[in-house]
Design a protein around this motif. Structure first.
Motif, PDB file in Angstrom:
ATOM      1  N   PRO A  45       0.271  -1.652   0.076  1.00 49.15           N
ATOM      2  CA  PRO A  45       0.105  -0.070  -0.194  1.00 49.15           C
ATOM      3  C   PRO A  45       1.106   0.914   0.014  1.00 49.15           C
ATOM      4  N   SER A  46       2.143   1.259   0.477  1.00 48.32           N
ATOM      5  CA  SER A  46       2.682   2.704   0.902  1.00 48.32           C
ATOM      6  C   SER A  46       3.564   2.780  -1.025  1.00 48.32           C
ATOM      7  N   ILE A  47       3.380   1.485  -1.892  1.00 43.98           N
ATOM      8  CA  ILE A  47       4.145   2.047  -3.691  1.00 43.98           C
ATOM      9  C   ILE A  47       3.374   2.851  -3.947  1.00 43.98           C
ATOM     10  N   ASP A  48       3.454   3.491  -4.490  1.00 44.29           N
ATOM     11  CA  ASP A  48       2.260   4.231  -5.300  1.00 44.29           C
ATOM     12  C   ASP A  48       2.621   4.500  -7.041  1.00 44.29           C
ATOM     13  N   LEU A  49       4.092   3.931  -7.062  1.00 44.47           N
ATOM     14  CA  LEU A  49       4.550   4.084  -8.680  1.00 44.47           C
ATOM     15  C   LEU A  49       5.571   3.704  -8.313  1.00 44.47           C
ATOM     16  N   VAL A  50       5.929   2.543  -9.396  1.00 48.51           N
ATOM     17  CA  VAL A  50       6.453   1.980 -10.269  1.00 48.51           C
ATOM     18  C   VAL A  50       7.916   2.432 -10.956  1.00 48.51           C
ATOM     19  N   VAL A  51       8.711   2.248 -11.152  1.00 51.12           N
ATOM     20  CA  VAL A  51       9.537   2.486 -12.671  1.00 51.12           C
ATOM     21  C   VAL A  51      10.396   1.362 -12.899  1.00 51.12           C
ATOM     22  N   VAL A  52      10.073   1.157 -14.033  1.00 49.53           N
ATOM     23  CA  VAL A  52      10.923  -0.267 -14.252  1.00 49.53           C
ATOM     24  C   VAL A  52      12.299   0.479 -15.805  1.00 49.53           C
ATOM     25  N   THR A  53      13.086   0.034 -15.176  1.00 42.78           N
ATOM     26  CA  THR A  53      13.825   0.087 -16.122  1.00 42.78           C
ATOM     27  C   THR A  53      13.880  -1.701 -17.451  1.00 42.78           C
ATOM     28  N   SER A  58      13.278  -2.888 -25.867  1.00 44.42           N
ATOM     29  CA  SER A  58      12.767  -3.412 -25.482  1.00 44.42           C
ATOM     30  C   SER A  58      11.192  -2.621 -24.808  1.00 44.42           C
ATOM     31  N   GLU A  59      11.824  -1.690 -24.819  1.00 46.61           N
ATOM     32  CA  GLU A  59      10.465  -0.610 -23.899  1.00 46.61           C
ATOM     33  C   GLU A  59       8.873  -1.016 -24.178  1.00 46.61           C
ATOM     34  N   ASP A  60       8.549  -1.005 -25.010  1.00 45.83           N
ATOM     35  CA  ASP A  60       6.576  -1.280 -25.647  1.00 45.83           C
ATOM     36  C   ASP A  60       6.794  -2.365 -25.298  1.00 45.83           C
ATOM     37  N   LEU A  61       7.801  -3.789 -25.482  1.00 45.88           N
ATOM     38  CA  LEU A  61       7.399  -4.967 -24.201  1.00 45.88           C
ATOM     39  C   LEU A  61       6.286  -4.224 -23.142  1.00 45.88           C
ATOM     40  N   ALA A  62       7.648  -4.096 -21.794  1.00 43.32           N
ATOM     41  CA  ALA A  62       7.576  -3.703 -20.714  1.00 43.32           C
ATOM     42  C   ALA A  62       6.536  -2.927 -20.430  1.00 43.32           C
ATOM     43  N   HIS A  63       6.199  -2.155 -21.124  1.00 44.23           N
ATOM     44  CA  HIS A  63       5.045  -1.544 -20.627  1.00 44.23           C
ATOM     45  C   HIS A  63       3.752  -1.966 -21.051  1.00 44.23           C
ATOM     46  N   ALA A  64       3.298  -2.727 -21.896  1.00 47.05           N
ATOM     47  CA  ALA A  64       2.832  -3.592 -21.992  1.00 47.05           C
ATOM     48  C   ALA A  64       2.281  -4.523 -21.559  1.00 47.05           C
ATOM     49  N   ILE A  65       4.134  -5.469 -20.928  1.00 43.67           N
ATOM     50  CA  ILE A  65       3.334  -6.320 -19.378  1.00 43.67           C
ATOM     51  C   ILE A  65       2.817  -5.520 -17.902  1.00 43.67           C
ATOM     52  N   VAL A  66       3.910  -4.185 -18.404  1.00 45.58           N
ATOM     53  CA  VAL A  66       3.346  -3.372 -16.568  1.00 45.58           C
ATOM     54  C   VAL A  66       1.746  -2.497 -16.810  1.00 45.58           C
ATOM     55  N   LEU A  69      -1.559  -3.173 -14.746  1.00 43.27           N
ATOM     56  CA  LEU A  69      -0.555  -3.675 -12.866  1.00 43.27           C
ATOM     57  C   LEU A  69      -1.069  -2.392 -11.812  1.00 43.27           C
ATOM     58  N   GLY A  70      -0.523  -0.983 -12.943  1.00 44.53           N
ATOM     59  CA  GLY A  70      -1.043   0.021 -12.130  1.00 44.53           C
ATOM     60  C   GLY A  70      -0.083   0.615 -12.736  1.00 44.53           C
ATOM     61  N   ALA A  71       0.513   2.192 -11.757  1.00 45.39           N
ATOM     62  CA  ALA A  71       0.844   3.486 -12.188  1.00 45.39           C
ATOM     63  C   ALA A  71       2.097   3.164 -11.948  1.00 45.39           C
ATOM     64  N   HIS A  72       3.351   3.452 -13.215  1.00 41.83           N
ATOM     65  CA  HIS A  72       4.098   2.952 -14.100  1.00 41.83           C
ATOM     66  C   HIS A  72       5.269   3.761 -14.359  1.00 41.83           C
ATOM     67  N   ALA A  73       6.401   3.760 -14.452  1.00 38.46           N
ATOM     68  CA  ALA A  73       6.738   4.529 -15.377  1.00 38.46           C
ATOM     69  C   ALA A  73       8.368   3.621 -16.539  1.00 38.46           C
ATOM     70  N   VAL A  74       8.453   3.553 -17.737  1.00 38.65           N
ATOM     71  CA  VAL A  74       9.215   2.559 -18.379  1.00 38.65           C
ATOM     72  C   VAL A  74      10.594   3.305 -18.860  1.00 38.65           C
ATOM     73  N   VAL A  75      11.400   3.377 -18.284  1.00 38.30           N
ATOM     74  CA  VAL A  75      12.842   4.218 -19.011  1.00 38.30           C
ATOM     75  C   VAL A  75      13.601   3.222 -19.176  1.00 38.30           C
ATOM     76  N   THR A  76      14.543   3.233 -20.036  1.00 39.94           N
ATOM     77  CA  THR A  76      15.556   2.743 -21.250  1.00 39.94           C
ATOM     78  C   THR A  76      16.411   2.366 -19.570  1.00 39.94           C
ATOM     79  N   GLY A  77      17.353   1.102 -19.418  1.00 40.44           N
ATOM     80  CA  GLY A  77      17.913   0.842 -18.804  1.00 40.44           C
ATOM     81  C   GLY A  77      19.533   0.640 -19.653  1.00 40.44           C
ATOM     82  N   GLY A  78      20.288   0.694 -18.191  1.00 38.27           N
ATOM     83  CA  GLY A  78      21.723   0.835 -19.101  1.00 38.27           C
ATOM     84  C   GLY A  78      22.749  -0.320 -19.076  1.00 38.27           C
ATOM     85  N   ALA A  79      23.537   0.533 -19.376  1.00 41.71           N
ATOM     86  CA  ALA A  79      25.127  -0.912 -19.615  1.00 41.71           C
ATOM     87  C   ALA A  79      24.779  -1.892 -18.254  1.00 41.71           C
ATOM     88  N   THR A  80      25.056  -0.769 -17.488  1.00 38.68           N
ATOM     89  CA  THR A  80      25.739  -1.993 -15.926  1.00 38.68           C
ATOM     90  C   THR A  80      24.057  -2.381 -15.373  1.00 38.68           C
TER      91      THR A  80
END
Ligand code: CTP
Ligand code: MG
Length: 227
Positions: A45-53, A58-66, A69-80
Protein backbone atom coordinates in the motif's frame (compact mmCIF):
# COMPACT_ATOMS: atom_id res chain seq x y z
CA UNK A 1 2.50 13.36 -3.59
CA UNK A 2 4.15 9.97 -4.12
CA UNK A 3 4.84 8.21 -0.84
CA UNK A 4 7.30 5.50 -1.84
CA UNK A 5 8.44 4.81 -5.39
CA UNK A 6 9.79 1.41 -6.45
CA UNK A 7 12.46 1.03 -9.12
CA UNK A 8 12.20 -2.46 -10.63
CA UNK A 9 15.46 -3.34 -12.37
CA UNK A 10 14.64 -5.37 -15.46
CA UNK A 11 17.13 -4.22 -18.11
CA UNK A 12 19.54 -7.18 -17.93
CA UNK A 13 19.93 -9.60 -20.83
CA UNK A 14 19.92 -12.72 -18.65
CA UNK A 15 23.14 -14.05 -20.13
CA UNK A 16 23.49 -16.83 -17.55
CA UNK A 17 19.89 -17.92 -18.19
CA UNK A 18 20.83 -18.19 -21.85
CA UNK A 19 17.35 -17.84 -23.40
CA UNK A 20 16.49 -15.70 -26.40
CA UNK A 21 14.29 -13.22 -24.55
CA UNK A 22 15.67 -10.93 -21.84
CA UNK A 23 15.23 -12.56 -18.42
CA UNK A 24 12.46 -10.19 -17.26
CA UNK A 25 10.18 -11.39 -20.06
CA UNK A 26 10.61 -15.10 -19.35
CA UNK A 27 7.38 -16.62 -17.99
CA UNK A 28 7.24 -18.26 -14.58
CA UNK A 29 4.09 -20.29 -14.14
CA UNK A 30 2.74 -18.56 -17.26
CA UNK A 31 3.42 -14.99 -16.04
CA UNK A 32 6.46 -12.92 -17.00
CA UNK A 33 9.07 -12.41 -14.29
CA UNK A 34 8.59 -8.65 -14.74
CA UNK A 35 4.82 -8.86 -14.10
CA UNK A 36 5.39 -10.85 -10.91
CA UNK A 37 7.95 -8.38 -9.54
CA UNK A 38 5.89 -5.28 -10.38
CA UNK A 39 2.68 -6.82 -8.95
CA UNK A 40 4.41 -7.55 -5.65
CA UNK A 41 5.65 -3.94 -5.43
CA UNK A 42 2.26 -2.41 -6.27
CA UNK A 43 0.48 -4.73 -3.81
CA UNK A 44 2.33 -2.87 -1.05
CA UNK A 45 0.00 0.00 0.00
CA UNK A 46 2.87 2.46 0.59
CA UNK A 47 4.13 2.16 -3.00
CA UNK A 48 2.16 4.23 -5.46
CA UNK A 49 4.49 4.30 -8.47
CA UNK A 50 6.80 1.74 -10.06
CA UNK A 51 9.62 2.77 -12.39
CA UNK A 52 10.73 -0.11 -14.63
CA UNK A 53 14.14 -0.13 -16.29
CA UNK A 54 13.67 -1.98 -19.58
CA UNK A 55 16.24 -3.60 -21.86
CA UNK A 56 17.11 -1.12 -24.65
CA UNK A 57 14.70 -1.75 -27.55
CA UNK A 58 12.17 -3.60 -25.35
CA UNK A 59 10.54 -0.58 -23.73
CA UNK A 60 7.20 -1.15 -25.48
CA UNK A 61 7.04 -4.78 -24.42
CA UNK A 62 7.84 -3.81 -20.81
CA UNK A 63 5.13 -1.16 -20.96
CA UNK A 64 2.57 -3.66 -22.34
CA UNK A 65 3.33 -6.12 -19.53
CA UNK A 66 3.13 -3.54 -16.75
CA UNK A 67 0.26 -1.40 -18.10
CA UNK A 68 -2.59 -3.48 -16.59
CA UNK A 69 -0.92 -3.60 -13.17
CA UNK A 70 -0.99 0.06 -12.10
CA UNK A 71 0.92 3.34 -12.00
CA UNK A 72 4.24 3.01 -13.72
CA UNK A 73 6.89 4.60 -15.86
CA UNK A 74 9.27 2.75 -18.20
CA UNK A 75 12.80 3.99 -18.78
CA UNK A 76 15.58 2.56 -20.93
CA UNK A 77 18.08 0.70 -18.76
CA UNK A 78 21.82 1.19 -18.89
CA UNK A 79 24.76 -1.07 -19.69
CA UNK A 80 25.19 -2.06 -16.03
CA UNK A 81 22.77 -2.51 -13.15
CA UNK A 82 24.07 0.70 -11.62
CA UNK A 83 23.53 2.66 -14.81
CA UNK A 84 19.97 1.29 -14.83
CA UNK A 85 19.38 2.44 -11.24
CA UNK A 86 20.61 5.90 -12.17
CA UNK A 87 18.26 5.98 -15.19
CA UNK A 88 15.37 4.99 -12.90
CA UNK A 89 16.32 7.55 -10.26
CA UNK A 90 16.27 10.28 -12.90
CA UNK A 91 12.47 9.94 -13.22
CA UNK A 92 11.69 9.46 -9.52
CA UNK A 93 9.63 12.55 -8.59
CA UNK A 94 11.53 15.10 -6.49
CA UNK A 95 8.93 14.92 -3.72
CA UNK A 96 9.19 11.14 -3.20
CA UNK A 97 10.85 10.65 0.18
CA UNK A 98 11.54 6.94 -0.15
CA UNK A 99 12.72 4.65 -2.95
CA UNK A 100 12.62 0.86 -2.97
CA UNK A 101 15.05 -0.83 -5.40
CA UNK A 102 14.06 -4.32 -6.50
CA UNK A 103 15.57 -6.78 -8.97
CA UNK A 104 12.90 -8.14 -11.32
CA UNK A 105 14.93 -11.36 -11.19
CA UNK A 106 13.71 -11.82 -7.59
CA UNK A 107 10.24 -12.55 -8.91
CA UNK A 108 9.09 -14.42 -5.80
CA UNK A 109 9.57 -11.62 -3.25
CA UNK A 110 6.34 -11.18 -1.30
CA UNK A 111 4.43 -7.88 -0.96
CA UNK A 112 4.97 -8.29 2.81
CA UNK A 113 8.74 -8.00 2.33
CA UNK A 114 8.29 -4.61 0.61
CA UNK A 115 6.25 -3.51 3.63
CA UNK A 116 8.86 -4.83 6.08
CA UNK A 117 11.80 -2.94 4.53
CA UNK A 118 9.73 0.26 4.44
CA UNK A 119 8.56 -0.16 8.04
CA UNK A 120 12.18 -0.60 9.20
CA UNK A 121 13.49 2.53 7.43
CA UNK A 122 12.72 5.33 9.92
CA UNK A 123 15.95 6.34 11.69
CA UNK A 124 18.12 4.69 9.00
CA UNK A 125 19.35 5.57 5.51
CA UNK A 126 18.70 2.15 4.03
CA UNK A 127 17.26 -1.29 4.79
CA UNK A 128 18.37 -4.54 3.21
CA UNK A 129 16.71 -7.94 3.68
CA UNK A 130 19.17 -10.79 4.17
CA UNK A 131 19.17 -14.48 5.00
CA UNK A 132 21.76 -16.41 7.05
CA UNK A 133 24.56 -18.33 5.33
CA UNK A 134 24.17 -22.07 5.82
CA UNK A 135 27.34 -23.28 4.10
CA UNK A 136 30.86 -23.00 5.51
CA UNK A 137 32.54 -20.06 3.76
CA UNK A 138 36.21 -20.14 2.72
CA UNK A 139 38.26 -17.19 1.54
CA UNK A 140 40.24 -18.58 -1.39
CA UNK A 141 43.21 -17.10 -3.25
CA UNK A 142 44.98 -18.81 -6.16
CA UNK A 143 43.34 -22.13 -5.35
CA UNK A 144 44.39 -22.15 -1.70
CA UNK A 145 42.25 -21.50 1.38
CA UNK A 146 43.32 -18.27 3.09
CA UNK A 147 40.89 -18.81 5.97
CA UNK A 148 37.41 -19.95 6.95
CA UNK A 149 35.16 -16.94 7.56
CA UNK A 150 33.03 -16.91 10.74
CA UNK A 151 29.58 -17.63 9.34
CA UNK A 152 27.54 -16.04 12.12
CA UNK A 153 28.47 -12.55 10.92
CA UNK A 154 27.70 -13.22 7.25
CA UNK A 155 24.37 -12.81 5.48
CA UNK A 156 23.14 -13.06 1.90
CA UNK A 157 21.56 -9.81 0.70
CA UNK A 158 18.29 -9.71 -1.21
CA UNK A 159 16.01 -7.08 -2.70
CA UNK A 160 13.64 -5.19 -2.22
CA UNK A 161 15.91 -2.66 -0.47
CA UNK A 162 14.43 0.59 0.92
CA UNK A 163 16.27 3.92 1.06
CA UNK A 164 15.65 7.54 1.82
CA UNK A 165 15.70 9.16 -1.61
CA UNK A 166 18.40 11.62 -0.59
CA UNK A 167 20.76 8.88 0.64
CA UNK A 168 20.22 6.78 -2.49
CA UNK A 169 20.78 9.75 -4.80
CA UNK A 170 23.82 10.85 -2.77
CA UNK A 171 25.44 7.40 -2.68
CA UNK A 172 24.94 6.81 -6.41
CA UNK A 173 26.24 10.23 -7.35
CA UNK A 174 29.38 9.67 -5.28
CA UNK A 175 29.89 6.13 -6.59
CA UNK A 176 29.50 7.36 -10.18
CA UNK A 177 31.98 10.19 -9.58
CA UNK A 178 34.47 7.66 -8.16
CA UNK A 179 33.88 5.29 -11.10
CA UNK A 180 32.70 2.51 -8.77
CA UNK A 181 30.07 -0.14 -9.49
CA UNK A 182 28.43 -2.25 -6.78
CA UNK A 183 26.28 -5.36 -7.12
CA UNK A 184 23.50 -3.88 -5.00
CA UNK A 185 22.38 -0.44 -3.88
CA UNK A 186 22.98 -1.01 -0.18
CA UNK A 187 26.68 -1.54 -1.00
CA UNK A 188 26.86 1.95 -2.53
CA UNK A 189 25.38 3.43 0.67
CA UNK A 190 27.73 1.40 2.89
CA UNK A 191 30.71 2.62 0.86
CA UNK A 192 29.48 6.22 1.07
CA UNK A 193 29.18 6.01 4.88
CA UNK A 194 25.41 5.81 5.22
CA UNK A 195 23.74 3.60 7.83
CA UNK A 196 22.13 0.46 6.47
CA UNK A 197 19.97 -1.82 8.59
CA UNK A 198 19.28 -5.53 8.00
CA UNK A 199 15.89 -7.24 8.32
CA UNK A 200 15.15 -10.96 7.76
CA UNK A 201 14.85 -11.88 4.09
CA UNK A 202 12.75 -14.68 2.64
CA UNK A 203 14.25 -18.10 1.86
CA UNK A 204 12.07 -18.36 -1.27
CA UNK A 205 13.21 -14.95 -2.54
CA UNK A 206 16.19 -16.23 -4.50
CA UNK A 207 17.49 -14.46 -7.59
CA UNK A 208 16.57 -16.22 -10.80
CA UNK A 209 19.91 -16.56 -12.55
CA UNK A 210 20.09 -19.97 -14.24
CA UNK A 211 17.64 -22.45 -15.80
CA UNK A 212 17.82 -24.43 -12.54
CA UNK A 213 16.47 -21.35 -10.72
CA UNK A 214 13.56 -21.11 -13.18
CA UNK A 215 12.70 -24.75 -12.54
CA UNK A 216 12.96 -24.26 -8.76
CA UNK A 217 10.68 -21.21 -8.94
CA UNK A 218 8.14 -23.05 -11.12
CA UNK A 219 8.16 -25.90 -8.60
CA UNK A 220 7.54 -23.52 -5.68
CA UNK A 221 4.68 -21.83 -7.55
CA UNK A 222 3.01 -25.19 -8.26
CA UNK A 223 3.41 -26.18 -4.58
CA UNK A 224 1.90 -22.87 -3.47
CA UNK A 225 -0.96 -23.33 -5.95
CA UNK A 226 -0.18 -19.91 -7.32
CA UNK A 227 0.43 -21.02 -10.91
N1 CTP B 1 19.75 -5.23 -14.52
C1 CTP B 1 19.41 -4.00 -15.08
N2 CTP B 1 20.29 -3.40 -15.95
C2 CTP B 1 21.47 -4.00 -16.27
C3 CTP B 1 21.82 -5.23 -15.70
C4 CTP B 1 20.92 -5.84 -14.80
O1 CTP B 1 18.34 -3.45 -14.81
N3 CTP B 1 22.27 -3.41 -17.15
C5 CTP B 1 18.78 -5.92 -13.64
C6 CTP B 1 18.37 -7.29 -14.18
O2 CTP B 1 17.33 -7.17 -15.13
C7 CTP B 1 18.01 -8.06 -12.93
C8 CTP B 1 18.81 -7.37 -11.83
O3 CTP B 1 19.36 -6.17 -12.39
O4 CTP B 1 16.63 -8.01 -12.61
C9 CTP B 1 19.92 -8.27 -11.29
O5 CTP B 1 20.83 -8.59 -12.34
P1 CTP B 1 21.16 -10.07 -12.84
O6 CTP B 1 20.43 -11.07 -12.03
O7 CTP B 1 22.63 -10.17 -13.01
O8 CTP B 1 20.41 -10.09 -14.28
P2 CTP B 1 21.07 -10.08 -15.70
O9 CTP B 1 22.17 -9.08 -15.75
O10 CTP B 1 19.96 -9.94 -16.67
O11 CTP B 1 21.66 -11.57 -15.81
P3 CTP B 1 23.14 -11.99 -16.31
O12 CTP B 1 24.10 -11.31 -15.36
O13 CTP B 1 23.13 -13.49 -16.23
O14 CTP B 1 23.26 -11.46 -17.72
MG1 MG C 1 23.93 -9.34 -14.50
Amino acid sequence: MPDAVAIVLAAGTGERLGLQAPKAFVPLGGRPILARAVSAALACPSIDLVVVTAPPGSEDLAHAIVEPLGAHAVVTGGATRHASVRAGLAVVPEEASTVVCHDAARALASPALFEEVLDALPGWDGVVPAVPVSDTVKRVRDGAVVRTEPRDELALAQTPQAFTTSALRGAHARAAAAGLEFTDDAAALEWAGYRVRVVPGEPGNFKITTVADVLRAEHLLVEAGGG
